[in-house]
Design an enzyme around this catalytic site. Structure first.
Site, PDB file in Angstrom:
ATOM      1  N   SER A 132       0.830  -1.201   0.000  1.00 43.99           N
ATOM      2  CA  SER A 132       0.000   0.000   0.000  1.00 43.99           C
ATOM      3  C   SER A 132       0.865   1.251   0.000  1.00 43.99           C
ATOM      4  O   SER A 132       2.008   1.253   0.450  1.00 43.99           O
ATOM      5  CB  SER A 132      -0.901  -0.012   1.242  1.00 43.99           C
ATOM      6  N   THR A 133       0.281   2.348  -0.485  1.00 50.11           N
ATOM      7  CA  THR A 133       0.988   3.628  -0.439  1.00 50.11           C
ATOM      8  C   THR A 133       0.944   4.234   0.954  1.00 50.11           C
ATOM      9  O   THR A 133       1.600   5.235   1.205  1.00 50.11           O
ATOM     10  CB  THR A 133       0.364   4.623  -1.441  1.00 50.11           C
ATOM     11  N   CYS A 134       0.164   3.663   1.859  1.00 50.38           N
ATOM     12  CA  CYS A 134       0.083   4.172   3.225  1.00 50.38           C
ATOM     13  C   CYS A 134       1.223   3.595   4.055  1.00 50.38           C
ATOM     14  O   CYS A 134       1.361   2.384   4.181  1.00 50.38           O
ATOM     15  CB  CYS A 134      -1.265   3.800   3.851  1.00 50.38           C
ATOM     16  N   GLU A 135       2.036   4.473   4.637  1.00 51.02           N
ATOM     17  CA  GLU A 135       3.176   4.028   5.436  1.00 51.02           C
ATOM     18  C   GLU A 135       2.746   3.104   6.566  1.00 51.02           C
ATOM     19  O   GLU A 135       3.366   2.069   6.826  1.00 51.02           O
ATOM     20  CB  GLU A 135       3.898   5.240   6.033  1.00 51.02           C
ATOM     21  N   ARG A 176       0.176   1.214   6.883  1.00 47.13           N
ATOM     22  CA  ARG A 176      -0.277  -0.117   6.465  1.00 47.13           C
ATOM     23  C   ARG A 176       0.910  -1.042   6.199  1.00 47.13           C
ATOM     24  O   ARG A 176       0.855  -2.238   6.488  1.00 47.13           O
ATOM     25  CB  ARG A 176      -1.156  -0.010   5.213  1.00 47.13           C
TER      26      ARG A 176
END
EC number: 2.3.2.27
Length: 700
Positions: free
Chosen positions: A490-493, A495
């Site tokens: 994911s692009t979310c750190e 996550r």
């Protein structure tokens, strides 16, 4: 022909076994534990398999149940296939193990036609029943919706030869390699016609076509996993059509006006025909649809995930469930107040309809993976207030494609430089780069370099380097880790950080099971304690997330893990996260959680560890005679308890030969035998582990 029907037990299972129905359905409980086993593109099909297995529909055949379980196994990453166990201890016994090798679901189908689903202490019973006695000639076809016969037997007699001629020619015209499949389907259709069975399931028979004429009386047609390019004219009385896994099927014929259920997922459909007005359940996920026709007024469930839709038509007022994730939606139509579940994650939504705030308090909304700003989310939180609606989101934002580097290059950035004359440690990773899901793992390593932990924790690089060293030496652990990586890019750190925690947990359990702690029992108990603390924290986080109107579950879980890392001695957890401020977790929440975990561990860990799979593995290696004796006693206890309940409960209640009652006392006998096993195990564990099990925390 066997069919399944739901039954009401003559003796209440709850009354005998003391089990209460879980708040979530069995398939929801299981899916939460095994979601990581599957690639994201297989999510929906895997969930549908689980739902069918937990709640078999009338008309489902035993072979279809077995094939559904095999299909579920095939949908997993190879590293997790062994956690989906088919034909265990018998011809028709199945189970699913979670990532910690703990059984979370078992399904048993015995020779008497008893079908039992066991999930986390709760059981659900179904029956196979015989529609007609062997040798008995059915005098009428299946009943239609009004309860009247669709066609009398005299018509069948007149038409049977005509149908048989069409089917025989179709069988003779089979292309090379397709003859066995066509022969099996023709026999199935003949049996269907002669016996009046309303369900025709052609199975995965390698078919490229179907005959021009199908049994006219059928109400359910199932066509899974073939090579069809088109379908023939459908019987007028058809109520349910399931055609899935035909990757060359680009269109459907006109649909019968009485059709109530259409499942046509995992095909190559470019468009849909006009939908019948009474259609209540439409599932067309994973096709090539760019638009949808007008929705019928009776529609209750709509699944259109995994297509190329940029918009949706007006939705009927009675719609209760809408799954449209993994499309290209930029906006949503108005929502009816009766909508209970909306999943539009992984689209391109930048705004939301005002009607979203008018949903009932029971509604669940999933917005993950859309480019919604923090300001938009905060405004939404203010609007919905205390309405009770639960909206799930994440901080990933829009998905940006990113090319994976060669694995050995990504690994090299984490490893220490080789000394002069030594081969670089990363060189051996070139071969690993050819393994399944290696590219995804390479992306994870690069994503981890962008996290708060890499930026702020001086020891983080050394931790990853040590982890990579073990992965290089352990092919089985590497396969599991690579498989988990596909859901961690994911692009979310945060996550990616949470995914790292999950990988670390799998590493701890894997090490314990393979024998690393056979001569280090204190280390075994320490690992067990960490698993207990994390499991307790997960439950606390789940309860906290349930109180939030706007929630990113991962941020909630990560908040508790990160902020309590030191106080709870969580070695598998990192110390930093980026979006704690949007988690909704407060300082008082953290203080209460710390006390709750420590109190629970002091009072309950010694009981919890008795059921821990890695402990059983260690005992089986260290004291095999004593451990296996307990297992044998468990089997004997089950048989004795079953006979006792049979005499005292069934005979006294006049329930001999009542299959539901027999199944119920079987569950009760199994629970009793397990309790005796754990009681016997306690003495052995106390002897082997001794003082390692004393209360860990000193509380005021």
């Amino acid at each position: 022909m066997f069919n399944i029907r739901n039954t009401q037990p003559s003796v209440s299972m709850q009354a005998i076994a003391g089990a209460a129905a879980p708040e979530a359905s069995p398939e929801e409980i299981v899916w939460e534990k095994i979601q990581v086993f599957f690639p994201q593109e297989n999510y929906e099909e895997a969930q549908q398999c689980l739902a069918e297995l937990c709640h078999p529909a009338r008309g489902m055949l035993p072979d279809h149940i077995s094939s559904q379980f095999a299909r579920l196994k095939a949908l997993t990453f190879p590293a997790w296939e062994e956690n989906i166990q088919c034909n265990r201890d018998g011809i028709n016994q199945f189970c699913i193990l979670d990532a910690g090798s703990k059984e979370i679901l078992s399904i048993t189908l015995d020779d008497a036609g008893n079908y039992t689903v066991n999930c986390q202490g709760y059981s659900e019973a179904h029956d196979f029943i015989m529609d007609t006695e062997p040798g008995e000639e059915c005098t009428e076809f299946a009943e239609g919706a009004s309860g009247t016969s669709l066609r009398p037997a005299t018509t069948v007699s007149q038409k049977a030869a005509e149908y048989d001629a069409v089917w025989s020619k179709w069988e003779r015209d089979a292309p090379a390699g397709e003859s066995p499949g066509r022969a099996a389907v023709v026999q199935e259709m003949r049996d269907c016609l002669n016996n009046g069975n309303p369900v025709l399931n052609v199975g995965a028979s390698g078919l490229t076509t179907l005959p021009d004429r199908l049994p006219p009386h059928i109400t359910t047609l199932v066509i899974p996993d073939n090579n069809l390019t088109s379908l023939p004219e459908l019987p007028e009385g058809l109520r349910e059509l399931e055609v899935s896994g035909n990757l060359q099927l680009t269109s459907l014929p006109s649909l019968p006006q009485g059709l109530q259920k259409l499942w046509a997922y995992n095909n190559w459909l470019a468009s849909l025909p006009t939908l019948p007005p009474g259609l209540g359940d439409l599932a067309v996920s994973n096709n090539q649809l760019t638009s949808l026709p007008e929705m019928p007024p009776a529609l209750r469930e709509l699944r259109v995930s995994g297509n190329n839709l940029t918009s949706l038509p007006a939705l009927p007022s009675g719609l209760q469930k809408l799954w449209a994730y993994n499309n290209r939606l930029t906006s949503l139509p108005e929502m009816s107040p009766g909508l209970q579940e909306l999943d539009v994650s992984h689209n391109q939504l930048t705004r939301l309809p005002q009607s979203l705030t008018g949903l009932s308090s029971a509604a669940r909304v999933y917005l993950d993976g859309n480019p919604l700003s923090v300001r938009t989310l905060q405004a939404l939180r203010d609007i919905i207030g205390h309405s009770g609606i639960r909206i799930h989101f994440d901080m990933a934002g829009p998905s940006v494609p990113r090319e994976a580097r060669a694995l050995h290059l990504a690994v090299a950035d984490w490893l220490t430089s080789a000394r002069e004359g030594e081969a670089a440690q990363a060189d051996r990773w070139q071969a690993f780069g050819l393994e399944d899901n290696a590219a995804a793992f390479s992306l994870v390593l690069d994503r981890l370099r962008e996290t708060e932990n890499f930026k702020k924790d001086a020891g983080f690089k050394a931790q990853i380097s040590s982890w990579l060293t073990q992965l290089a030496e352990d092919a089985a652990l590497r396969a599991k880790t690579f498989a988990m990586a596909t859901e961690a890019t994911s692009t979310c750190e945060d996550r990616v950080t949470h995914a790292l925690h999950q990988m670390n947990n799998v590493q701890l359990v894997h090490n314990a099971e393979k024998g690393e702690y056979d001569n280090n029992l204190q280390g075994l108990v320490s690992t067990g304690r960490e698993m207990f603390r994390l499991a307790t924290l997960e439950q606390i986080a789940r309860e906290k997330a349930g109180t939030l109107a706007l929630v990113d579950d991962v941020e909630v879980y990560l908040a508790f893990q990160n902020k309590l890392k030191e106080s709870l001695e969580l070695t598998s957890v990192t110390s930093e996260m980026r979006f704690f401020d949007v988690s909704g977790v407060t300082v008082s929440d953290l203080q209460a959680a710390e006390l709750q975990v420590k109190t629970a561990e002091n009072s309950g860990f010694s009981k919890w560890i008795l059921q821990w799979g890695p402990l059983h593995s260690v005992l089986e290696r260290k004291v095999p005679e004593r451990f296996n004796a307990l297992r044998e006693k468990q089997i004997s206890d089950y048989e004795d308890t079953y006979r006792k309940l049979y005499d005292e409960v069934l005979k006294s209640s006049g329930l001999v030969d009542d299959t539901d009652a027999e199944r119920t006392i079987g569950v009760s006998a199994m629970d009793s035998a397990k309790k005796e096993f754990l009681d016997g195990l306690r003495a052995l564990v106390d002897e082997v582990l001794g003082s390692y099990l004393t209360a860990r925390w000193r509380l005021n």
